[in-house]
Design a protein around this motif. Structure first.
Motif, mmCIF file in Angstrom:
data_model
loop_
_atom_site.group_PDB
_atom_site.id
_atom_site.type_symbol
_atom_site.label_atom_id
_atom_site.label_comp_id
_atom_site.label_asym_id
_atom_site.label_seq_id
_atom_site.Cartn_x
_atom_site.Cartn_y
_atom_site.Cartn_z
ATOM 1 N N SER A 31 -20.746 -2.959 -8.661
ATOM 2 C CA SER A 31 -20.240 -2.264 -9.846
ATOM 3 C C SER A 31 -21.357 -1.846 -10.792
ATOM 4 O O SER A 31 -21.161 -0.982 -11.643
ATOM 5 N N SER A 38 -18.461 -7.131 -10.099
ATOM 6 C CA SER A 38 -17.541 -6.836 -9.010
ATOM 7 C C SER A 38 -18.229 -5.984 -7.956
ATOM 8 O O SER A 38 -19.313 -5.465 -8.173
ATOM 9 N N PHE A 39 -17.562 -5.891 -6.815
ATOM 10 C CA PHE A 39 -17.992 -4.945 -5.795
ATOM 11 C C PHE A 39 -16.755 -4.381 -5.128
ATOM 12 O O PHE A 39 -15.671 -4.948 -5.221
ATOM 13 N N GLN A 40 -16.932 -3.233 -4.500
ATOM 14 C CA GLN A 40 -15.833 -2.627 -3.772
ATOM 15 C C GLN A 40 -16.277 -2.303 -2.361
ATOM 16 O O GLN A 40 -17.454 -2.073 -2.101
ATOM 17 N N ILE A 50 -10.350 3.009 -0.752
ATOM 18 C CA ILE A 50 -10.778 1.666 -1.150
ATOM 19 C C ILE A 50 -10.036 0.634 -0.307
ATOM 20 O O ILE A 50 -8.815 0.655 -0.209
ATOM 21 N N ILE A 53 -11.477 -4.682 -3.493
ATOM 22 C CA ILE A 53 -12.274 -4.845 -4.712
ATOM 23 C C ILE A 53 -12.295 -6.333 -5.023
ATOM 24 O O ILE A 53 -11.245 -6.966 -5.082
ATOM 25 N N SER A 55 -13.543 -8.925 -7.906
ATOM 26 C CA SER A 55 -14.029 -9.022 -9.283
ATOM 27 C C SER A 55 -14.217 -10.483 -9.660
ATOM 28 O O SER A 55 -13.780 -11.383 -8.955
ATOM 29 N N THR A 65 -8.503 -7.613 -4.796
ATOM 30 C CA THR A 65 -7.452 -6.608 -4.826
ATOM 31 C C THR A 65 -7.606 -5.778 -3.562
ATOM 32 O O THR A 65 -8.656 -5.172 -3.332
ATOM 33 N N TRP A 66 -6.565 -5.768 -2.745
ATOM 34 C CA TRP A 66 -6.617 -5.086 -1.453
ATOM 35 C C TRP A 66 -6.045 -3.685 -1.552
ATOM 36 O O TRP A 66 -5.067 -3.455 -2.258
#
Length: 110
Positions: A31, A38-40, A50, A53, A55, A65-66
């Protein structure tokens, strides 16, 4: 308040690496440059797709978060992707075995 738009070069600089399941390739992007929270993970061929994610990296209060396609995926598939995502985030590019992936096997080099 207006958010600054990042250039393609800025976004590329945030990339930590890639990994593959033998069929699809995934890219991990932080991020921010310094102490990202965070990273995605997204499909390498479509940054708008996406996958995950994560966080809470700096606080230790991790939350995943999928993406829509992965919400209903088996837990073993999500765990495999999550493990590779963390590996690439912290260590850089990942390597997978295409032949093992086509047989449904997974392995990690670290």
């Amino acid at each position: 308040m207006r958010r600054a738009r990042l250039s393609v070069a800025d976004l590329t600089a945030l990339e930590r690496g890639r990994f593959s399941d033998g069929r699809r390739s995934y890219t991990v992007r932080a991020s921010g440059k310094d102490s990202p929270d965070s990273f995605q993970v997204f499909r390498t061929d479509n940054a708008a797709d996406i996958v995950l994610i994560v966080s809470g990296l700096t606080s230790g209060n991790l939350h995943a978060t999928w993406g829509e396609e992965w919400r209903g995926a088996p837990e073993s598939a999500r765990e495999w992707l999550r493990a590779w995502a963390f590996h690439v985030f912290y260590n850089g590019d990942g390597v997978t075995s295409t032949s093992a992936a086509t047989r449904g096997e997974r392995f990690c080099d670290g």
